[in-house]
Every structure is written in C-alpha cells, then in structure tokens.
Design a protein around this motif. Structure first.
Motif, PDB file in Angstrom:
ATOM      1  N   GLY A 180       4.482  33.748  78.100  1.00 15.79           N
ATOM      2  CA  GLY A 180       5.777  34.434  78.055  1.00 15.79           C
ATOM      3  C   GLY A 180       5.769  35.623  77.117  1.00 15.79           C
ATOM      4  O   GLY A 180       6.307  36.690  77.434  1.00 15.79           O
ATOM      5  N   LEU A 181       5.139  35.468  75.953  1.00 12.50           N
ATOM      6  CA  LEU A 181       5.061  36.578  74.997  1.00 12.50           C
ATOM      7  C   LEU A 181       4.217  37.725  75.552  1.00 12.50           C
ATOM      8  O   LEU A 181       4.556  38.904  75.371  1.00 12.50           O
ATOM      9  CB  LEU A 181       4.470  36.094  73.668  1.00 12.50           C
ATOM     10  CG  LEU A 181       5.363  35.143  72.857  1.00 12.50           C
ATOM     11  CD1 LEU A 181       4.598  34.609  71.645  1.00 12.50           C
ATOM     12  CD2 LEU A 181       6.638  35.852  72.405  1.00 12.50           C
ATOM     13  N   ILE A 204      -1.319  34.967  75.568  1.00 11.64           N
ATOM     14  CA  ILE A 204      -1.054  36.397  75.444  1.00 11.64           C
ATOM     15  C   ILE A 204      -2.213  37.215  75.999  1.00 11.64           C
ATOM     16  O   ILE A 204      -2.017  38.154  76.791  1.00 11.64           O
ATOM     17  CB  ILE A 204      -0.805  36.778  73.959  1.00 11.64           C
ATOM     18  CG1 ILE A 204       0.504  36.160  73.463  1.00 11.64           C
ATOM     19  CG2 ILE A 204      -0.776  38.299  73.780  1.00 11.64           C
ATOM     20  CD1 ILE A 204       0.732  36.316  71.971  1.00 11.64           C
ATOM     21  N   SER A 205      -3.442  36.876  75.593  1.00 10.98           N
ATOM     22  CA  SER A 205      -4.610  37.662  76.009  1.00 10.98           C
ATOM     23  C   SER A 205      -4.831  37.567  77.519  1.00 10.98           C
ATOM     24  O   SER A 205      -5.271  38.538  78.146  1.00 10.98           O
ATOM     25  CB  SER A 205      -5.855  37.205  75.251  1.00 10.98           C
ATOM     26  OG  SER A 205      -6.134  35.837  75.499  1.00 10.98           O
ATOM     27  N   ILE A 263      14.978  37.515  79.526  1.00  5.92           N
ATOM     28  CA  ILE A 263      14.801  37.013  80.893  1.00  5.92           C
ATOM     29  C   ILE A 263      13.313  36.896  81.233  1.00  5.92           C
ATOM     30  O   ILE A 263      12.865  35.894  81.800  1.00  5.92           O
ATOM     31  CB  ILE A 263      15.515  37.942  81.899  1.00  5.92           C
ATOM     32  CG1 ILE A 263      17.032  37.779  81.777  1.00  5.92           C
ATOM     33  CG2 ILE A 263      15.053  37.652  83.333  1.00  5.92           C
ATOM     34  CD1 ILE A 263      17.825  38.793  82.586  1.00  5.92           C
ATOM     35  N   VAL A 264      12.553  37.938  80.881  1.00  2.77           N
ATOM     36  CA  VAL A 264      11.117  37.936  81.168  1.00  2.77           C
ATOM     37  C   VAL A 264      10.429  36.759  80.473  1.00  2.77           C
ATOM     38  O   VAL A 264       9.633  36.029  81.086  1.00  2.77           O
ATOM     39  CB  VAL A 264      10.472  39.273  80.733  1.00  2.77           C
ATOM     40  CG1 VAL A 264       8.947  39.191  80.778  1.00  2.77           C
ATOM     41  CG2 VAL A 264      10.962  40.413  81.631  1.00  2.77           C
ATOM     42  N   ALA A 313       7.530  31.900  80.558  1.00  2.00           N
ATOM     43  CA  ALA A 313       7.252  30.698  79.769  1.00  2.00           C
ATOM     44  C   ALA A 313       7.814  29.465  80.465  1.00  2.00           C
ATOM     45  O   ALA A 313       7.137  28.431  80.564  1.00  2.00           O
ATOM     46  CB  ALA A 313       7.845  30.839  78.372  1.00  2.00           C
ATOM     47  N   GLY A 314       9.045  29.563  80.979  1.00  2.00           N
ATOM     48  CA  GLY A 314       9.688  28.416  81.613  1.00  2.00           C
ATOM     49  C   GLY A 314       8.938  27.910  82.829  1.00  2.00           C
ATOM     50  O   GLY A 314       8.718  26.701  82.982  1.00  2.00           O
ATOM     51  N   TRP A 315       8.501  28.837  83.689  1.00  3.56           N
ATOM     52  CA  TRP A 315       7.771  28.408  84.885  1.00  3.56           C
ATOM     53  C   TRP A 315       6.453  27.738  84.518  1.00  3.56           C
ATOM     54  O   TRP A 315       6.082  26.712  85.092  1.00  3.56           O
ATOM     55  CB  TRP A 315       7.519  29.587  85.812  1.00  3.56           C
ATOM     56  CG  TRP A 315       6.598  29.233  86.937  1.00  3.56           C
ATOM     57  CD1 TRP A 315       5.349  29.713  87.161  1.00  3.56           C
ATOM     58  CD2 TRP A 315       6.840  28.282  87.980  1.00  3.56           C
ATOM     59  NE1 TRP A 315       4.789  29.131  88.279  1.00  3.56           N
ATOM     60  CE2 TRP A 315       5.684  28.235  88.802  1.00  3.56           C
ATOM     61  CE3 TRP A 315       7.918  27.450  88.297  1.00  3.56           C
ATOM     62  CZ2 TRP A 315       5.596  27.398  89.906  1.00  3.56           C
ATOM     63  CZ3 TRP A 315       7.820  26.605  89.402  1.00  3.56           C
ATOM     64  CH2 TRP A 315       6.667  26.595  90.202  1.00  3.56           C
ATOM     65  N   ASN A 316       5.760  28.290  83.537  1.00  2.47           N
ATOM     66  CA  ASN A 316       4.470  27.712  83.169  1.00  2.47           C
ATOM     67  C   ASN A 316       4.618  26.406  82.405  1.00  2.47           C
ATOM     68  O   ASN A 316       3.699  25.579  82.420  1.00  2.47           O
ATOM     69  CB  ASN A 316       3.636  28.742  82.397  1.00  2.47           C
ATOM     70  CG  ASN A 316       3.059  29.787  83.323  1.00  2.47           C
ATOM     71  OD1 ASN A 316       2.131  29.521  84.074  1.00  2.47           O
ATOM     72  ND2 ASN A 316       3.634  30.988  83.303  1.00  2.47           N
TER      73      ASN A 316
END
Length: 205
Positions: free
Chosen positions: A47-48, A119-120, A155-156, A161-164
């Motif tokens: 998500g980040l 992140i990476s 939102i992004v 993050a939520g889906w994963n």
C-alpha cells in the motif's frame, strides 16, 4: 471534488489493485509460507509503495516520463531485472524443504523488512506512475484542493493494502497452507514462472 468523482476513483482503482501482478503474487506466497501476520506487514508495504507512485503522479512524474521517455525505459528495465531476480530465487529454492511451524516475529524477516519488500516490489513497476498519471487526469480536476490529494492517497493505500490483506488471509488458512505444503515445489515454480513473465512483460511493453 464531488462524491461521485471520489466514488468512481475508488472503484476504478480497486479494480486495478485487484488485478494479478507481482505484489499480489508476493502476498500469496508470503502468507502461504509465513502466515497471516507477515502477509499483513507485506500488504502495508504494498500500500505504501502504491502511494509513492500515486504521489509522484500527482506531482508530475508521469509528465517527466512523457518528456523524457528514456528515464521510463531505464526504470522499466531495472524493475524487470528485479522481478526476474525474485523469480530466479523462487525457482531455485522451490525444492527446499520448509519447516511446518510458522516462524515467529521477528525471526528471519522483521516487520520493517517485510514492509520494505512490499514497497520495493511496487516500485519495481514504474508503469504504475504512468497509470496513476492517466487515471488522475481523468478523475481529478486541476482546481482540486490539497485535502483532496490526501484523501486520494488514502484511497490508494486502503485499496492496495486492504486487498492484499484479504489475499493474505485467504492464503494463510490451514487448508490452503496444507495444499501448499503438499505441492510446494510445483507452486513455487508456478509463482516464479508468473513473476518472470511479468518481468518480461514489463521490459517488453
């Protein structure tokens, strides 16, 4: 920005976040091998990473890529190389035995390392910046207030993050994990092969 614009932005981006890609594959594999908690930390990093590309698009990186396409090409090849390296590691270690006891934090990989991995993995795909650039041009008016940018990044993060996290929950279930343990070598090679194909697609498109 209107509520209708935010709603449309939410659902279009959610569909993009749910599409199979390196981040989703990694969330599946991590939760299968290491459990739900580690999958959550990875999802936070994913998500980040999405927020970093979204913020870059909001502040004009997509325009830079359009003006200097060689920069995008270089980042695409670097990202493809990273994904291919991860695929190679999965394939090479597919036959290694796995301990049936889930590792406890912070053994092996700490939460911070898992967040950075998420992140990476996201940053390995610079096409996300182009996607967000086009996406934002469609939904965000030039006169949008600063608070709207913060809401969009929220939102992004929530979608990616939520889906994963949902993916991590599904693939950390005992039945799913038992199936993985029985077919570990095959599944690891499938994951590795898919990741390699995604890397090649990134390099060639």
């Amino acid at each position: 920005m209107s509520l209708a614009a935010f709603t449309a932005l939410y659902f279009v981006h959610l569909a993009a976040a749910m599409s199979p890609g390196p981040a989703v594959l990694l969330a599946m594999r991590t939760s299968l091998r290491e459990g739900f908690v580690r999958g959550v930390w990875l999802a936070i990093g994913i998500g980040l990473g999405a927020c970093i590309w979204a913020a870059a698009a909001l502040f004009g990186l997509a325009l830079v890529f359009k003006v200097a396409p060689v920069l995008l090409t270089g980042l695409k090849f670097a990202g493809a190389a990273y994904l291919l390296y991860m695929a190679y590691k999965m394939w090479r270690h597919s036959g290694d035995p796995m301990d049936t006891d889930l590792p406890s934090l912070p053994k092996d990989r700490s939460p911070l390392r898992l967040i950075w991995l998420g992140i990476s993995t996201q940053l390995a795909n610079p096409k996300a910046a182009v996607f967000f650039g086009t996406f934002f041009l469609t939904f965000i008016p030039p006169t949008a207030p600063l608070w709207a940018y913060g809401a969009i990044l929220g939102i992004v993060f929530f979608n990616d993050a939520g889906w994963n996290i949902i993916v991590a929950r599904i693939f950390s279930l005992e039945k799913t994990r038992a199936t993985y343990l029985n077919l570990k070598s095959v599944i690891e090679r499938v994951f590795g092969g898919l990741l390699a194909l995604l890397g090649l697609k990134l390099a060639l498109t």
